[in-house]
Design an enzyme around this catalytic site. Structure first.
Site, PDB file in Angstrom:
ATOM      1  N   SER A   5      94.123  72.473  11.295  1.00 60.60           N
ATOM      2  CA  SER A   5      93.443  72.005  12.505  1.00 60.60           C
ATOM      3  C   SER A   5      93.626  72.956  13.684  1.00 60.60           C
ATOM      4  O   SER A   5      94.660  73.621  13.810  1.00 60.60           O
ATOM      5  CB  SER A   5      93.979  70.617  12.891  1.00 60.60           C
ATOM      6  OG  SER A   5      93.473  70.211  14.149  1.00 60.60           O
ATOM      7  N   TYR A  57      87.733  72.366  16.373  1.00 60.40           N
ATOM      8  CA  TYR A  57      87.253  71.567  17.488  1.00 60.40           C
ATOM      9  C   TYR A  57      86.631  72.566  18.465  1.00 60.40           C
ATOM     10  O   TYR A  57      87.327  73.456  18.965  1.00 60.40           O
ATOM     11  CB  TYR A  57      88.391  70.833  18.181  1.00 60.40           C
ATOM     12  CG  TYR A  57      88.933  69.615  17.469  1.00 60.40           C
ATOM     13  CD1 TYR A  57      88.411  68.353  17.719  1.00 60.40           C
ATOM     14  CD2 TYR A  57      89.986  69.732  16.566  1.00 60.40           C
ATOM     15  CE1 TYR A  57      88.916  67.231  17.091  1.00 60.40           C
ATOM     16  CE2 TYR A  57      90.500  68.616  15.917  1.00 60.40           C
ATOM     17  CZ  TYR A  57      89.961  67.371  16.184  1.00 60.40           C
ATOM     18  OH  TYR A  57      90.459  66.269  15.553  1.00 60.40           O
ATOM     19  N   THR A  71      84.448  69.900  13.295  1.00 60.88           N
ATOM     20  CA  THR A  71      84.653  68.472  13.511  1.00 60.88           C
ATOM     21  C   THR A  71      83.487  67.916  14.314  1.00 60.88           C
ATOM     22  O   THR A  71      83.239  68.337  15.446  1.00 60.88           O
ATOM     23  CB  THR A  71      85.973  68.218  14.262  1.00 60.88           C
ATOM     24  OG1 THR A  71      87.048  68.787  13.517  1.00 60.88           O
ATOM     25  CG2 THR A  71      86.212  66.730  14.432  1.00 60.88           C
ATOM     26  N   ASP A 106      82.799  64.299  14.379  1.00 58.40           N
ATOM     27  CA  ASP A 106      82.928  62.860  14.634  1.00 58.40           C
ATOM     28  C   ASP A 106      83.818  62.547  15.830  1.00 58.40           C
ATOM     29  O   ASP A 106      84.209  61.397  16.024  1.00 58.40           O
ATOM     30  CB  ASP A 106      83.464  62.135  13.392  1.00 58.40           C
ATOM     31  CG  ASP A 106      84.813  62.663  12.928  1.00 58.40           C
ATOM     32  OD1 ASP A 106      85.351  63.592  13.566  1.00 58.40           O
ATOM     33  OD2 ASP A 106      85.339  62.145  11.921  1.00 58.40           O
ATOM     34  N   ARG A 143      92.955  54.909  21.503  1.00 58.27           N
ATOM     35  CA  ARG A 143      93.976  54.467  20.559  1.00 58.27           C
ATOM     36  C   ARG A 143      95.093  53.784  21.355  1.00 58.27           C
ATOM     37  O   ARG A 143      96.026  54.430  21.832  1.00 58.27           O
ATOM     38  CB  ARG A 143      94.509  55.656  19.763  1.00 58.27           C
ATOM     39  CG  ARG A 143      93.394  56.477  19.108  1.00 58.27           C
ATOM     40  CD  ARG A 143      93.883  57.814  18.584  1.00 58.27           C
ATOM     41  NE  ARG A 143      92.760  58.687  18.275  1.00 58.27           N
ATOM     42  CZ  ARG A 143      92.887  59.978  17.955  1.00 58.27           C
ATOM     43  NH1 ARG A 143      94.098  60.531  17.912  1.00 58.27           N
ATOM     44  NH2 ARG A 143      91.818  60.701  17.690  1.00 58.27           N
ATOM     45  N   SER A 199      83.535  61.341   6.853  1.00 60.88           N
ATOM     46  CA  SER A 199      84.785  61.021   7.536  1.00 60.88           C
ATOM     47  C   SER A 199      84.492  60.289   8.831  1.00 60.88           C
ATOM     48  O   SER A 199      83.460  60.530   9.467  1.00 60.88           O
ATOM     49  CB  SER A 199      85.572  62.310   7.839  1.00 60.88           C
ATOM     50  OG  SER A 199      86.767  62.040   8.544  1.00 60.88           O
ATOM     51  N   HIS A 231      87.227  60.116  11.009  1.00 53.88           N
ATOM     52  CA  HIS A 231      88.458  60.497  11.697  1.00 53.88           C
ATOM     53  C   HIS A 231      89.589  59.503  11.417  1.00 53.88           C
ATOM     54  O   HIS A 231      90.430  59.226  12.278  1.00 53.88           O
ATOM     55  CB  HIS A 231      88.216  60.607  13.215  1.00 53.88           C
ATOM     56  CG  HIS A 231      88.790  61.847  13.825  1.00 53.88           C
ATOM     57  ND1 HIS A 231      88.154  63.058  13.771  1.00 53.88           N
ATOM     58  CD2 HIS A 231      89.942  62.076  14.493  1.00 53.88           C
ATOM     59  CE1 HIS A 231      88.873  63.964  14.401  1.00 53.88           C
ATOM     60  NE2 HIS A 231      89.976  63.395  14.836  1.00 53.88           N
ATOM     61  N   ARG A 268      89.965  56.686  13.832  1.00 55.56           N
ATOM     62  CA  ARG A 268      90.583  56.993  15.122  1.00 55.56           C
ATOM     63  C   ARG A 268      89.557  57.271  16.220  1.00 55.56           C
ATOM     64  O   ARG A 268      89.933  57.442  17.377  1.00 55.56           O
ATOM     65  CB  ARG A 268      91.517  58.200  14.971  1.00 55.56           C
ATOM     66  CG  ARG A 268      92.700  57.914  14.065  1.00 55.56           C
ATOM     67  CD  ARG A 268      93.372  59.198  13.587  1.00 55.56           C
ATOM     68  NE  ARG A 268      94.235  59.821  14.565  1.00 55.56           N
ATOM     69  CZ  ARG A 268      95.518  59.509  14.755  1.00 55.56           C
ATOM     70  NH1 ARG A 268      96.066  58.539  14.059  1.00 55.56           N
ATOM     71  NH2 ARG A 268      96.241  60.155  15.639  1.00 55.56           N
ATOM     72  N   GLY A 289      94.943  62.760   4.949  1.00 55.53           N
ATOM     73  CA  GLY A 289      95.392  63.171   6.272  1.00 55.53           C
ATOM     74  C   GLY A 289      96.684  62.523   6.687  1.00 55.53           C
ATOM     75  O   GLY A 289      97.739  63.164   6.683  1.00 55.53           O
ATOM     76  N   ARG A 290      96.637  61.230   7.026  1.00 59.93           N
ATOM     77  CA  ARG A 290      97.859  60.541   7.432  1.00 59.93           C
ATOM     78  C   ARG A 290      98.955  60.660   6.375  1.00 59.93           C
ATOM     79  O   ARG A 290     100.128  60.802   6.691  1.00 59.93           O
ATOM     80  CB  ARG A 290      97.577  59.063   7.693  1.00 59.93           C
ATOM     81  CG  ARG A 290      96.969  58.745   9.060  1.00 59.93           C
ATOM     82  CD  ARG A 290      96.915  57.242   9.250  1.00 59.93           C
ATOM     83  NE  ARG A 290      96.380  56.855  10.545  1.00 59.93           N
ATOM     84  CZ  ARG A 290      95.084  56.672  10.796  1.00 59.93           C
ATOM     85  NH1 ARG A 290      94.191  56.871   9.818  1.00 59.93           N
ATOM     86  NH2 ARG A 290      94.675  56.297  11.999  1.00 59.93           N
TER      87      ARG A 290
END
Length: 401
Positions: free
Chosen positions: A117, A141, A167, A169, A176, A262, A264, A267, A321-322
Protein backbone atom coordinates in the site's frame (compact mmCIF):
# COMPACT_ATOMS: atom_id res chain seq x y z
CA UNK A 1 -11.29 -1.54 27.88
CA UNK A 2 -9.30 -4.41 29.34
CA UNK A 3 -5.51 -4.12 29.27
CA UNK A 4 -3.70 -6.24 26.65
CA UNK A 5 -2.73 -9.76 27.66
CA UNK A 6 0.00 -12.08 26.45
CA UNK A 7 -0.61 -13.69 23.06
CA UNK A 8 -1.33 -17.42 23.08
CA UNK A 9 1.36 -19.62 21.48
CA UNK A 10 1.23 -19.50 17.70
CA UNK A 11 1.08 -23.29 17.58
CA UNK A 12 -2.22 -23.21 19.48
CA UNK A 13 -3.99 -21.19 16.77
CA UNK A 14 -5.94 -23.59 14.58
CA UNK A 15 -8.19 -21.24 12.60
CA UNK A 16 -8.34 -17.67 11.39
CA UNK A 17 -10.87 -17.00 14.15
CA UNK A 18 -8.20 -17.95 16.70
CA UNK A 19 -6.00 -15.17 15.29
CA UNK A 20 -8.83 -12.69 15.72
CA UNK A 21 -9.32 -13.77 19.33
CA UNK A 22 -5.59 -13.39 19.94
CA UNK A 23 -5.62 -9.83 18.56
CA UNK A 24 -8.67 -8.88 20.61
CA UNK A 25 -6.87 -9.87 23.78
CA UNK A 26 -3.33 -8.75 23.06
CA UNK A 27 -3.25 -5.64 20.86
CA UNK A 28 -2.89 -2.13 22.26
CA UNK A 29 -6.04 0.02 22.01
CA UNK A 30 -5.24 2.07 18.90
CA UNK A 31 -3.91 -0.77 16.71
CA UNK A 32 -6.90 -2.88 17.73
CA UNK A 33 -9.36 -0.09 16.91
CA UNK A 34 -7.69 0.55 13.56
CA UNK A 35 -7.71 -3.14 12.66
CA UNK A 36 -11.25 -4.04 13.67
CA UNK A 37 -13.20 -0.87 12.86
CA UNK A 38 -15.38 -0.47 9.80
CA UNK A 39 -17.71 2.14 8.35
CA UNK A 40 -20.62 3.41 10.49
CA UNK A 41 -22.85 0.45 11.50
CA UNK A 42 -20.46 -2.19 10.06
CA UNK A 43 -23.19 -3.98 8.07
CA UNK A 44 -20.98 -4.45 5.01
CA UNK A 45 -18.04 -5.56 7.11
CA UNK A 46 -20.16 -8.33 8.63
CA UNK A 47 -21.96 -9.31 5.44
CA UNK A 48 -18.68 -9.76 3.56
CA UNK A 49 -18.14 -12.82 5.74
CA UNK A 50 -21.68 -13.95 6.55
CA UNK A 51 -22.85 -14.03 2.92
CA UNK A 52 -20.40 -16.84 2.15
CA UNK A 53 -22.29 -19.06 4.59
CA UNK A 54 -25.45 -18.64 2.49
CA UNK A 55 -23.73 -20.19 -0.53
CA UNK A 56 -24.03 -23.97 -0.26
CA UNK A 57 -21.51 -26.46 -1.60
CA UNK A 58 -22.50 -29.27 -3.99
CA UNK A 59 -19.88 -32.01 -3.55
CA UNK A 60 -19.49 -34.91 -5.96
CA UNK A 61 -18.98 -38.40 -4.52
CA UNK A 62 -16.65 -41.29 -5.41
CA UNK A 63 -14.06 -39.12 -7.14
CA UNK A 64 -10.47 -40.30 -6.46
CA UNK A 65 -8.81 -37.44 -4.59
CA UNK A 66 -5.84 -39.28 -3.08
CA UNK A 67 -3.16 -37.68 -5.24
CA UNK A 68 -1.34 -34.50 -4.14
CA UNK A 69 -3.21 -31.33 -5.01
CA UNK A 70 -1.32 -28.30 -6.29
CA UNK A 71 -2.67 -24.80 -5.69
CA UNK A 72 -0.13 -23.27 -8.05
CA UNK A 73 -1.49 -20.67 -10.44
CA UNK A 74 -0.55 -17.22 -11.73
CA UNK A 75 -1.67 -13.69 -10.97
CA UNK A 76 -1.09 -11.12 -13.72
CA UNK A 77 1.27 -13.63 -15.39
CA UNK A 78 3.33 -14.03 -12.20
CA UNK A 79 3.64 -17.66 -11.00
CA UNK A 80 2.45 -18.18 -7.42
CA UNK A 81 1.98 -21.22 -5.21
CA UNK A 82 -1.59 -20.32 -4.23
CA UNK A 83 -4.51 -18.17 -5.44
CA UNK A 84 -4.37 -16.42 -2.07
CA UNK A 85 -2.45 -13.15 -1.87
CA UNK A 86 -1.68 -10.48 0.71
CA UNK A 87 -3.99 -7.53 0.10
CA UNK A 88 -2.62 -4.01 0.61
CA UNK A 89 -2.76 -2.96 4.26
CA UNK A 90 -1.63 0.22 5.95
CA UNK A 91 0.58 0.98 8.94
CA UNK A 92 2.23 -2.40 9.43
CA UNK A 93 4.42 -1.02 12.22
CA UNK A 94 1.36 -0.75 14.43
CA UNK A 95 1.42 -4.54 14.62
CA UNK A 96 5.12 -5.42 14.35
CA UNK A 97 8.31 -3.30 14.31
CA UNK A 98 9.22 -4.67 10.88
CA UNK A 99 5.69 -4.34 9.50
CA UNK A 100 5.51 -4.90 5.76
CA UNK A 101 9.04 -6.34 5.73
CA UNK A 102 7.76 -9.30 7.75
CA UNK A 103 4.81 -9.66 5.39
CA UNK A 104 7.28 -9.73 2.50
CA UNK A 105 9.35 -12.43 4.19
CA UNK A 106 6.24 -14.54 4.74
CA UNK A 107 5.07 -14.12 1.14
CA UNK A 108 8.55 -15.02 -0.07
CA UNK A 109 8.57 -18.20 2.02
CA UNK A 110 5.11 -19.18 0.79
CA UNK A 111 5.70 -17.99 -2.80
CA UNK A 112 2.53 -15.91 -2.86
CA UNK A 113 1.93 -12.36 -4.08
CA UNK A 114 2.06 -9.25 -1.92
CA UNK A 115 0.34 -5.96 -2.72
CA UNK A 116 2.08 -3.04 -0.98
CA UNK A 117 0.00 0.00 0.00
CA UNK A 118 0.92 3.65 -0.48
CA UNK A 119 0.19 3.93 3.26
CA UNK A 120 2.70 1.25 4.25
CA UNK A 121 5.06 1.90 7.15
CA UNK A 122 8.11 1.40 4.93
CA UNK A 123 9.14 2.83 1.56
CA UNK A 124 8.39 0.59 -1.40
CA UNK A 125 12.10 0.25 -2.11
CA UNK A 126 12.67 -1.19 1.38
CA UNK A 127 9.94 -3.78 0.93
CA UNK A 128 11.22 -4.73 -2.51
CA UNK A 129 14.85 -5.02 -1.36
CA UNK A 130 14.05 -7.30 1.58
CA UNK A 131 15.84 -10.21 -0.14
CA UNK A 132 12.60 -11.66 -1.41
CA UNK A 133 11.64 -13.00 -4.82
CA UNK A 134 7.84 -13.28 -4.59
CA UNK A 135 5.63 -11.16 -6.88
CA UNK A 136 5.07 -7.64 -5.57
CA UNK A 137 2.41 -5.23 -6.77
CA UNK A 138 1.85 -1.62 -5.72
CA UNK A 139 -1.50 -0.31 -4.48
CA UNK A 140 -1.81 3.39 -5.32
CA UNK A 141 -3.87 5.99 -3.53
CA UNK A 142 -3.76 8.90 -5.96
CA UNK A 143 -2.13 11.92 -4.32
CA UNK A 144 -3.62 15.39 -4.74
CA UNK A 145 -0.02 16.45 -5.37
CA UNK A 146 0.25 14.50 -8.60
CA UNK A 147 4.06 14.71 -8.83
CA UNK A 148 4.22 12.51 -5.71
CA UNK A 149 2.20 9.77 -7.41
CA UNK A 150 4.12 10.21 -10.65
CA UNK A 151 7.40 9.69 -8.80
CA UNK A 152 6.13 6.48 -7.16
CA UNK A 153 4.85 5.14 -10.47
CA UNK A 154 8.12 5.95 -12.19
CA UNK A 155 10.04 3.87 -9.67
CA UNK A 156 8.05 0.64 -10.11
CA UNK A 157 9.94 -0.91 -13.00
CA UNK A 158 13.36 -0.48 -11.37
CA UNK A 159 12.05 -2.12 -8.19
CA UNK A 160 10.68 -5.15 -10.02
CA UNK A 161 7.04 -4.19 -9.41
CA UNK A 162 5.03 -5.31 -12.42
CA UNK A 163 1.56 -3.96 -11.66
CA UNK A 164 -0.10 -0.95 -10.06
CA UNK A 165 -3.45 -1.39 -8.31
CA UNK A 166 -5.39 1.87 -8.26
CA UNK A 167 -7.67 2.14 -5.22
CA UNK A 168 -11.09 3.26 -6.51
CA UNK A 169 -13.40 2.56 -3.56
CA UNK A 170 -12.09 5.26 -1.23
CA UNK A 171 -12.18 8.72 -2.88
CA UNK A 172 -12.65 9.89 0.70
CA UNK A 173 -12.09 7.94 3.89
CA UNK A 174 -15.08 6.24 5.52
CA UNK A 175 -16.37 7.10 8.98
CA UNK A 176 -14.99 4.43 11.33
CA UNK A 177 -16.42 5.37 14.68
CA UNK A 178 -14.65 2.71 16.77
CA UNK A 179 -11.34 4.06 15.51
CA UNK A 180 -12.33 7.68 16.08
CA UNK A 181 -13.04 7.06 19.75
CA UNK A 182 -9.51 5.87 20.58
CA UNK A 183 -6.64 8.40 20.79
CA UNK A 184 -3.28 7.86 19.17
CA UNK A 185 -0.65 6.87 21.72
CA UNK A 186 2.98 8.09 21.59
CA UNK A 187 3.96 4.44 21.14
CA UNK A 188 1.86 4.08 17.97
CA UNK A 189 4.10 4.41 14.89
CA UNK A 190 1.86 5.99 12.25
CA UNK A 191 4.51 7.25 9.83
CA UNK A 192 3.86 6.48 6.15
CA UNK A 193 6.97 7.40 4.11
CA UNK A 194 5.35 7.07 0.68
CA UNK A 195 2.26 9.09 1.60
CA UNK A 196 4.26 11.53 3.75
CA UNK A 197 1.75 11.52 6.62
CA UNK A 198 1.85 10.84 10.34
CA UNK A 199 -0.84 11.13 13.03
CA UNK A 200 -0.15 13.29 16.06
CA UNK A 201 -0.19 11.41 19.40
CA UNK A 202 -2.18 14.25 20.93
CA UNK A 203 -5.13 13.84 18.61
CA UNK A 204 -8.19 11.63 18.77
CA UNK A 205 -9.67 10.42 15.53
CA UNK A 206 -9.80 7.71 12.94
CA UNK A 207 -6.39 6.94 11.49
CA UNK A 208 -7.95 6.44 8.08
CA UNK A 209 -9.14 10.03 7.94
CA UNK A 210 -5.91 11.46 9.32
CA UNK A 211 -3.64 9.34 7.15
CA UNK A 212 -5.81 9.69 4.03
CA UNK A 213 -5.83 13.47 3.94
CA UNK A 214 -3.60 13.45 0.84
CA UNK A 215 -5.95 11.31 -1.31
CA UNK A 216 -7.22 12.99 -4.49
CA UNK A 217 -11.02 12.83 -4.62
CA UNK A 218 -10.96 14.09 -8.22
CA UNK A 219 -9.47 10.83 -9.53
CA UNK A 220 -11.44 9.69 -12.59
CA UNK A 221 -11.48 7.17 -15.43
CA UNK A 222 -9.21 9.51 -17.38
CA UNK A 223 -6.47 8.73 -14.85
CA UNK A 224 -6.08 5.18 -16.16
CA UNK A 225 -4.22 6.66 -19.11
CA UNK A 226 -2.28 8.98 -16.77
CA UNK A 227 -1.13 6.00 -14.70
CA UNK A 228 -0.14 4.05 -17.81
CA UNK A 229 1.90 6.99 -19.04
CA UNK A 230 3.83 7.44 -15.80
CA UNK A 231 4.23 3.78 -14.88
CA UNK A 232 5.46 2.71 -18.29
CA UNK A 233 3.95 0.58 -21.03
CA UNK A 234 5.03 -2.71 -19.45
CA UNK A 235 3.30 -2.11 -16.11
CA UNK A 236 -0.08 -3.76 -15.71
CA UNK A 237 -3.02 -1.85 -14.24
CA UNK A 238 -5.63 -3.20 -11.83
CA UNK A 239 -8.60 -1.27 -10.44
CA UNK A 240 -9.16 -2.22 -6.81
CA UNK A 241 -12.63 -1.55 -5.47
CA UNK A 242 -15.04 -2.39 -8.29
CA UNK A 243 -18.56 -2.92 -6.88
CA UNK A 244 -20.91 -3.10 -9.89
CA UNK A 245 -21.10 -4.96 -13.18
CA UNK A 246 -21.33 -1.63 -14.99
CA UNK A 247 -17.95 -0.55 -13.60
CA UNK A 248 -16.47 -3.96 -14.42
CA UNK A 249 -17.52 -3.46 -18.04
CA UNK A 250 -16.15 0.06 -18.08
CA UNK A 251 -12.85 -1.18 -16.62
CA UNK A 252 -12.56 -3.80 -19.33
CA UNK A 253 -13.25 -1.18 -22.01
CA UNK A 254 -10.62 1.06 -20.43
CA UNK A 255 -8.11 -1.68 -21.17
CA UNK A 256 -7.01 -2.50 -17.64
CA UNK A 257 -5.47 -5.88 -16.92
CA UNK A 258 -7.59 -6.75 -13.92
CA UNK A 259 -10.05 -5.66 -11.27
CA UNK A 260 -10.46 -6.43 -7.61
CA UNK A 261 -14.01 -6.74 -6.38
CA UNK A 262 -13.64 -4.99 -3.04
CA UNK A 263 -15.45 -2.64 -0.69
CA UNK A 264 -12.35 -1.84 1.38
CA UNK A 265 -13.27 -4.51 3.90
CA UNK A 266 -16.46 -2.62 4.71
CA UNK A 267 -14.37 0.37 5.80
CA UNK A 268 -15.64 2.86 3.20
CA UNK A 269 -19.36 2.79 2.34
CA UNK A 270 -21.61 0.88 4.71
CA UNK A 271 -24.49 -1.16 3.23
CA UNK A 272 -22.63 -1.60 -0.04
CA UNK A 273 -22.97 -5.17 -1.27
CA UNK A 274 -20.90 -8.05 0.08
CA UNK A 275 -18.12 -8.67 -2.41
CA UNK A 276 -19.22 -12.21 -3.28
CA UNK A 277 -22.60 -10.77 -4.34
CA UNK A 278 -20.79 -8.48 -6.78
CA UNK A 279 -18.92 -11.51 -8.11
CA UNK A 280 -22.29 -13.15 -8.73
CA UNK A 281 -23.52 -9.94 -10.39
CA UNK A 282 -20.66 -10.18 -12.86
CA UNK A 283 -21.50 -13.83 -13.54
CA UNK A 284 -25.12 -12.93 -14.27
CA UNK A 285 -24.77 -9.60 -16.05
CA UNK A 286 -21.44 -9.60 -17.88
CA UNK A 287 -19.73 -13.03 -17.74
CA UNK A 288 -17.61 -12.03 -20.72
CA UNK A 289 -15.39 -9.86 -18.48
CA UNK A 290 -13.83 -12.99 -16.96
CA UNK A 291 -12.25 -13.66 -20.33
CA UNK A 292 -11.20 -10.07 -20.92
CA UNK A 293 -9.24 -9.47 -17.72
CA UNK A 294 -8.36 -11.08 -14.41
CA UNK A 295 -11.08 -10.73 -11.77
CA UNK A 296 -9.94 -10.90 -8.16
CA UNK A 297 -11.83 -10.49 -4.91
CA UNK A 298 -11.22 -9.70 -1.26
CA UNK A 299 -13.32 -9.04 1.82
CA UNK A 300 -14.57 -11.39 4.50
CA UNK A 301 -12.43 -14.44 3.73
CA UNK A 302 -12.23 -16.52 6.90
CA UNK A 303 -12.28 -20.14 5.72
CA UNK A 304 -10.96 -22.30 2.91
CA UNK A 305 -14.57 -22.89 1.89
CA UNK A 306 -14.88 -19.13 1.27
CA UNK A 307 -11.85 -19.26 -1.02
CA UNK A 308 -13.24 -22.31 -2.83
CA UNK A 309 -16.59 -20.60 -3.47
CA UNK A 310 -14.96 -17.43 -4.78
CA UNK A 311 -12.74 -19.42 -7.15
CA UNK A 312 -15.69 -21.49 -8.37
CA UNK A 313 -17.58 -18.30 -9.14
CA UNK A 314 -14.81 -16.97 -11.36
CA UNK A 315 -12.27 -15.22 -9.16
CA UNK A 316 -8.71 -15.63 -10.37
CA UNK A 317 -7.27 -14.89 -6.94
CA UNK A 318 -8.48 -14.11 -3.44
CA UNK A 319 -7.01 -11.39 -1.22
CA UNK A 320 -6.59 -11.38 2.56
CA UNK A 321 -6.18 -8.00 4.30
CA UNK A 322 -7.17 -7.88 7.95
CA UNK A 323 -6.01 -11.47 8.36
CA UNK A 324 -2.48 -10.49 7.38
CA UNK A 325 -2.42 -7.92 10.18
CA UNK A 326 -3.83 -10.43 12.68
CA UNK A 327 -0.98 -12.74 11.71
CA UNK A 328 1.57 -9.93 11.74
CA UNK A 329 1.26 -9.72 15.51
CA UNK A 330 3.37 -12.89 15.48
CA UNK A 331 5.72 -11.61 12.79
CA UNK A 332 6.61 -13.54 9.66
CA UNK A 333 5.69 -16.88 11.22
CA UNK A 334 2.20 -15.62 12.07
CA UNK A 335 1.51 -14.43 8.53
CA UNK A 336 2.78 -17.73 7.16
CA UNK A 337 0.58 -19.73 9.51
CA UNK A 338 -2.50 -17.66 8.70
CA UNK A 339 -2.14 -18.33 4.97
CA UNK A 340 -1.16 -21.95 5.53
CA UNK A 341 -4.37 -22.58 7.48
CA UNK A 342 -6.45 -21.18 4.61
CA UNK A 343 -4.48 -23.17 2.03
CA UNK A 344 -4.93 -26.39 3.99
CA UNK A 345 -8.66 -25.77 4.35
CA UNK A 346 -8.92 -25.02 0.63
CA UNK A 347 -7.25 -28.32 -0.27
CA UNK A 348 -9.54 -30.20 2.14
CA UNK A 349 -12.60 -28.52 0.61
CA UNK A 350 -11.46 -29.44 -2.89
CA UNK A 351 -11.03 -33.08 -1.91
CA UNK A 352 -14.40 -33.16 -0.15
CA UNK A 353 -16.04 -31.78 -3.29
CA UNK A 354 -14.28 -34.22 -5.60
CA UNK A 355 -11.91 -31.70 -7.19
CA UNK A 356 -8.19 -32.21 -7.71
CA UNK A 357 -7.25 -29.14 -9.79
CA UNK A 358 -8.01 -25.42 -9.66
CA UNK A 359 -8.72 -25.61 -13.38
CA UNK A 360 -11.71 -27.86 -12.70
CA UNK A 361 -13.53 -25.38 -10.46
CA UNK A 362 -16.78 -23.94 -11.84
CA UNK A 363 -20.05 -22.44 -10.56
CA UNK A 364 -21.77 -25.81 -10.51
CA UNK A 365 -20.10 -26.61 -7.20
CA UNK A 366 -21.98 -23.76 -5.50
CA UNK A 367 -25.71 -23.39 -4.86
CA UNK A 368 -26.45 -19.65 -4.82
CA UNK A 369 -30.27 -19.81 -4.65
CA UNK A 370 -30.37 -18.22 -1.19
CA UNK A 371 -28.94 -14.96 -2.56
CA UNK A 372 -29.98 -14.99 -6.23
CA UNK A 373 -32.80 -12.55 -5.55
CA UNK A 374 -30.23 -9.97 -4.42
CA UNK A 375 -28.40 -9.95 -7.76
CA UNK A 376 -29.24 -7.25 -10.38
CA UNK A 377 -30.61 -8.52 -13.68
CA UNK A 378 -28.67 -6.56 -16.28
CA UNK A 379 -25.67 -4.36 -16.89
CA UNK A 380 -24.33 -1.75 -19.26
CA UNK A 381 -21.31 0.49 -19.06
CA UNK A 382 -23.52 3.02 -17.29
CA UNK A 383 -25.14 2.84 -13.87
CA UNK A 384 -28.75 1.53 -14.20
CA UNK A 385 -30.03 4.88 -12.91
CA UNK A 386 -27.70 7.01 -15.05
CA UNK A 387 -30.56 8.51 -17.11
CA UNK A 388 -32.57 9.48 -14.07
CA UNK A 389 -31.90 12.44 -11.82
CA UNK A 390 -33.82 14.73 -9.50
CA UNK A 391 -32.95 17.63 -11.79
CA UNK A 392 -33.68 15.97 -15.10
CA UNK A 393 -36.78 14.06 -14.14
CA UNK A 394 -37.57 10.81 -15.87
CA UNK A 395 -38.45 7.45 -14.42
CA UNK A 396 -36.24 4.78 -12.95
CA UNK A 397 -38.84 2.10 -13.66
CA UNK A 398 -37.27 1.32 -17.04
CA UNK A 399 -34.00 0.28 -15.41
CA UNK A 400 -34.52 -3.18 -14.05
CA UNK A 401 -32.55 -3.86 -10.91
Amino acid sequence: MSPPTAKPPLSSLLSTHDFVSSSLGSLAPKPLAFLTSAATDCHTHRSNTSTYSLLLLRPLALIPVHQPISLSTSILSCPVSSPLYASPTSLGKLFHPRGELEIASACHALRIAQVVSTSASFPLAAVCSAQTTHPKFFSLYMDRARPNSAKLLGSLASLGVTAVWLTVDAPVMGKREADERVPVSPSDDTTTPMAGTSASPSRTGALGRMMGSYVDASTSWDDVAWIRRHAGAGTKIVLKGIQTASDALRAARAGVDGIVISNHGGRSLDTSAATVLVLLELQRCCPEVFGWMEVMIDGGIMRGTDVFKALCLGARAVGVGRGVLHGLGYGREGVERYFSILNEELVTTMRMCGVTSLEDLHPGYVNTRAVDHLIPEGASDQHPYAKWSRKGGGSSSKSKL
